[in-house]
Design a protein around this motif. Structure first.
Motif, mmCIF file in Angstrom:
data_model
loop_
_atom_site.group_PDB
_atom_site.id
_atom_site.type_symbol
_atom_site.label_atom_id
_atom_site.label_comp_id
_atom_site.label_asym_id
_atom_site.label_seq_id
_atom_site.Cartn_x
_atom_site.Cartn_y
_atom_site.Cartn_z
ATOM 1 N N GLY A 1 -11.977 69.099 19.525
ATOM 2 C CA GLY A 1 -11.275 69.264 18.248
ATOM 3 C C GLY A 1 -11.105 70.589 17.648
ATOM 4 O O GLY A 1 -10.413 70.634 16.638
ATOM 5 N N ASP A 2 -11.825 71.386 18.096
ATOM 6 C CA ASP A 2 -11.815 72.812 17.511
ATOM 7 C C ASP A 2 -10.908 73.657 18.226
ATOM 8 O O ASP A 2 -10.159 73.296 18.935
ATOM 9 N N THR A 3 -10.596 74.963 17.883
ATOM 10 C CA THR A 3 -9.763 75.880 18.282
ATOM 11 C C THR A 3 -10.547 76.783 19.377
ATOM 12 O O THR A 3 -11.338 77.478 19.053
ATOM 13 N N ALA A 4 -9.905 77.059 20.539
ATOM 14 C CA ALA A 4 -10.410 77.932 21.540
ATOM 15 C C ALA A 4 -9.630 79.008 21.976
ATOM 16 O O ALA A 4 -8.191 79.132 21.964
ATOM 17 N N VAL B 1 -8.930 71.355 20.734
ATOM 18 C CA VAL B 1 -8.928 71.506 22.313
ATOM 19 C C VAL B 1 -9.854 69.842 22.698
ATOM 20 O O VAL B 1 -10.298 69.339 21.783
ATOM 21 N N ASP B 2 -9.182 69.304 23.699
ATOM 22 C CA ASP B 2 -9.659 68.202 24.485
ATOM 23 C C ASP B 2 -10.267 68.512 25.559
ATOM 24 O O ASP B 2 -10.364 69.344 26.246
ATOM 25 N N VAL B 3 -11.108 67.261 26.098
ATOM 26 C CA VAL B 3 -11.627 67.303 27.536
ATOM 27 C C VAL B 3 -10.708 67.641 28.626
ATOM 28 O O VAL B 3 -11.135 68.595 29.494
ATOM 29 N N PHE B 4 -9.366 67.129 28.689
ATOM 30 C CA PHE B 4 -8.614 67.700 29.583
ATOM 31 C C PHE B 4 -8.209 69.033 29.516
ATOM 32 O O PHE B 4 -7.752 69.553 30.506
ATOM 33 N N ASP B 5 -8.640 69.672 28.677
ATOM 34 C CA ASP B 5 -8.359 71.367 28.752
ATOM 35 C C ASP B 5 -9.475 72.217 29.404
ATOM 36 O O ASP B 5 -9.038 73.263 29.696
ATOM 37 N N GLU B 6 -10.572 71.251 29.956
ATOM 38 C CA GLU B 6 -11.602 72.333 30.396
ATOM 39 C C GLU B 6 -11.192 72.738 31.545
ATOM 40 O O GLU B 6 -10.374 72.115 32.482
ATOM 41 N N TYR C 1 -13.532 80.383 31.913
ATOM 42 C CA TYR C 1 -14.119 79.177 32.075
ATOM 43 C C TYR C 1 -14.370 78.251 30.835
ATOM 44 O O TYR C 1 -15.177 78.640 30.049
ATOM 45 N N LEU C 2 -13.234 77.441 30.400
ATOM 46 C CA LEU C 2 -13.467 76.839 29.335
ATOM 47 C C LEU C 2 -14.243 75.619 29.385
ATOM 48 O O LEU C 2 -13.806 74.706 30.118
ATOM 49 N N ILE C 3 -15.092 75.392 28.703
ATOM 50 C CA ILE C 3 -16.234 74.226 28.609
ATOM 51 C C ILE C 3 -16.037 73.341 27.370
ATOM 52 O O ILE C 3 -16.073 74.290 26.304
ATOM 53 N N VAL C 4 -15.687 72.155 27.264
ATOM 54 C CA VAL C 4 -15.529 71.308 26.232
ATOM 55 C C VAL C 4 -16.391 70.633 25.873
ATOM 56 O O VAL C 4 -16.945 69.881 26.771
ATOM 57 N N GLN C 5 -17.310 70.787 24.767
ATOM 58 C CA GLN C 5 -18.325 69.830 24.380
ATOM 59 C C GLN C 5 -17.960 68.713 23.433
ATOM 60 O O GLN C 5 -16.819 68.744 22.577
#
Length: 364
Positions: free
Chosen positions: A46-49, A101-106, A125-129
Motif C-alpha cells: 500500500g505504500d510507495t516504492a 505497492v502490492d505483492v505482485f510488484d515484488e 530487488y523490491l520486497i513487499v511486506q
C-alpha cells in the motif's frame, strides 16, 4: 537449474537492450555489467516504492525493465500500469516510482544506462511486506464437558505472521507454542469462555480475533438455606444452581409439586437465570415443613431440601431485681396474683397487734 534460469534472464535482458539500442550489436556480452550486486528495497503493502537510478550525462540512453518486460525506455512509458511513473528530481536521476505497492510488484527491476563508452546496469530487488491478517478463524461453538475441542486460526502476511492463543479468563492464560491449531483435550467448564487468536509480524500492529467456547454441564446446587418465619408474615425460600445451559427449576412441598403461581395456596415461584425463589405471601400452619428444590437441564438433574420452620416469640422473663429474694404471691381478688416483698409482712403484723389491742380495751 538456477544457473540456467539466471542465464536465460540475462539473455532476455541483452536482447531487450539491443532492441532499445542501449547495447550496440558489436559489443561483447561480457563487457556488460549484468551480474553486479543487487540492492534490496523493502516496502509495506500500500505504500510507495522509489527505485533509484542515476545517469552520467544527459545524452545517456536509459531504460527500466522488470521480469515482465520494458517499463520505460527513455521518456516513453511502455507499461500500462497507471501506478508506475518516472521520478526525476534532477537531470541526472532516472528513478522509478511505484504507488500503492502490492505483492505482485515484488521482484527484480533493472535500470540500464548506455553512454558513449559503456553500458551500466543497476538492479533493485523490491520486497513487499504485508501486515498480518487473520483470514479464517473457528466460529463460536458449544460442546459438552469432557469433549475434545480444536480451534483454528489461519493468518496471512509477509513475513509469515506468528500466531498465539490466549484464554480470556481472569488469569488470561496464554498457551505455549505458535500454532494455527489449538487442541483442548477433555474440556472442562472452567475452560469455557472467549479465546483470542493473535497474528503478529514486524510490519504492523497484530491482528486479533476471538472465538467463544460454551461448555455444557449438568446442574449442581450452589446455594440453598432453610429459614424461620412468623405466622402471618411473608417468607422466601431461595435455591441457586450452576449449569449450562441454564437450569429449569421445580418446587415440591413434601411430595406435591408446586406450580409457578399457586394463588389458592398463597405461593409464587420466581425464576431468574440460575436462581429460583419460592415466596409464601402469608405464612400459615400448613406452610411449615419440608420443601424440595429441583434443578434440571438436558444433561442432568439435581435437588436439595429446605425447611420452613415456625418462629415463636419467646416469653419475656421477670428481672431478678423486681422479684426480690423473698418474693411471694398475694391474692388480691379472684385469680389475681401480685408480687409482694418483706415489708408487707411487717405491716400485716402491726395491723394484727393494733386489732388485738382494740379488742382488749373494749372488754374493759
Amino acid at each position: 537449474m538456477v544457473w540456467r534460469l539466471q542465464s536465460d534472464r540475462n539473455q532476455l535482458q541483452i536482447l531487450l537492450l539491443r532492441l532499445l539500442c542501449l547495447l550496440p550489436t558489436g559489443l561483447h556480452v561480457r563487457s556488460v555489467d549484468l551480474n553486479r550486486s543487487t540492492d534490496n528495497i523493502t516496502v509495506r503493502q500500500g505504500d510507495t516504492a522509489v527505485l533509484r537510478c542515476n545517469i552520467e550525462d544527459r545524452s545517456s540512453k536509459v531504460a527500466w525493465l522488470n521480469r515482465s518486460g520494458i517499463i520505460f525506455a527513455g521518456q516513453d512509458k511502455w507499461s500500462l500500469d497507471p501506478r508506475v511513473e518516472l521520478d526525476k528530481r534532477s537531470v541526472l536521476e532516472y528513478s522509478l516510482r511505484i504507488q500503492k505497492v502490492d505483492v505482485f510488484d515484488e521482484g527484480l527491476y533493472t535500470c540500464t544506462v548506455q553512454t558513449q563508452h559503456h553500458t551500466k546496469t543497476t538492479q533493485v530487488y523490491l520486497i513487499v511486506q504485508v501486515p498480518p491478517k487473520i483470514s479464517n478463524i473457528s466460529a463460536d461453538i458449544t460442546v459438552n464437558e469432557g469433549s475434545n475441542v480444536t480451534l483454528v486460526c489461519i493468518a496471512n502476511g509477509r513475513p509469515d505472521p506468528i500466531i498465539t492463543w490466549r484464554h480470556l479468563n481472569p488469569t488470561a492464560r496464554e498457551f505455549e507454542g505458535e500454532e494455527e491449531y489449538l487442541d483442548i483435550q477433555g474440556i472442562t467448564r472452567e475452560q469455557s469462555g472467549k479465546y483470542e487468536c493473535k497474528a503478529a509480524n514486524e510490519v504492523a500492529s497484530a491482528d486479533v480475533k476471538q472465538v467463544r467456547v460454551t461448555v455444557n454441564y449438568p446442574p449442581i446446587i450452589t446455594e440453598s438455606k432453610s429459614i424461620e418465619a412468623f405466622a402471618g408474615k411473608q417468607a422466601y425460600l431461595r435455591c441457586e444452581a450452576s449449569a449450562e445451559p441454564k437450569p429449569d427449576f421445580e418446587w415440591y412441598k413434601d411430595d406435591t409439586r408446586i406450580f409457578r403461581l399457586s394463588s389458592a395456596q398463597g405461593l409464587e415461584i420466581k425464576n431468574m437465570g440460575n436462581r429460583s425463589t419460592l415466596m409464601v405471601a402469608n405464612v400459615t400452619e400448613e406452610h411449615y415443613g419440608n420443601y424440595t428444590c429441583v434443578a434440571a437441564n438436558k444433561l442432568g438433574v439435581t435437588n436439595t431440601s429446605l425447611y420452613l420452620y415456625k418462629r415463636v416469640i419467646p416469653t419475656k422473663p421477670i428481672p431478678a431485681k423486681e422479684r426480690g429474694s423473698n418474693a411471694h404471691f398475694k391474692q388480691k381478688g379472684p385469680g389475681t396474683a401480685i408480687v409482694d416483698n418483706g415489708s408487707s409482712n411487717l405491716a400485716a403484723s402491726l395491723w394484727l397487734m393494733v386489732t388485738a389491742l382494740v379488742c382488749l380495751i373494749c372488754k374493759c
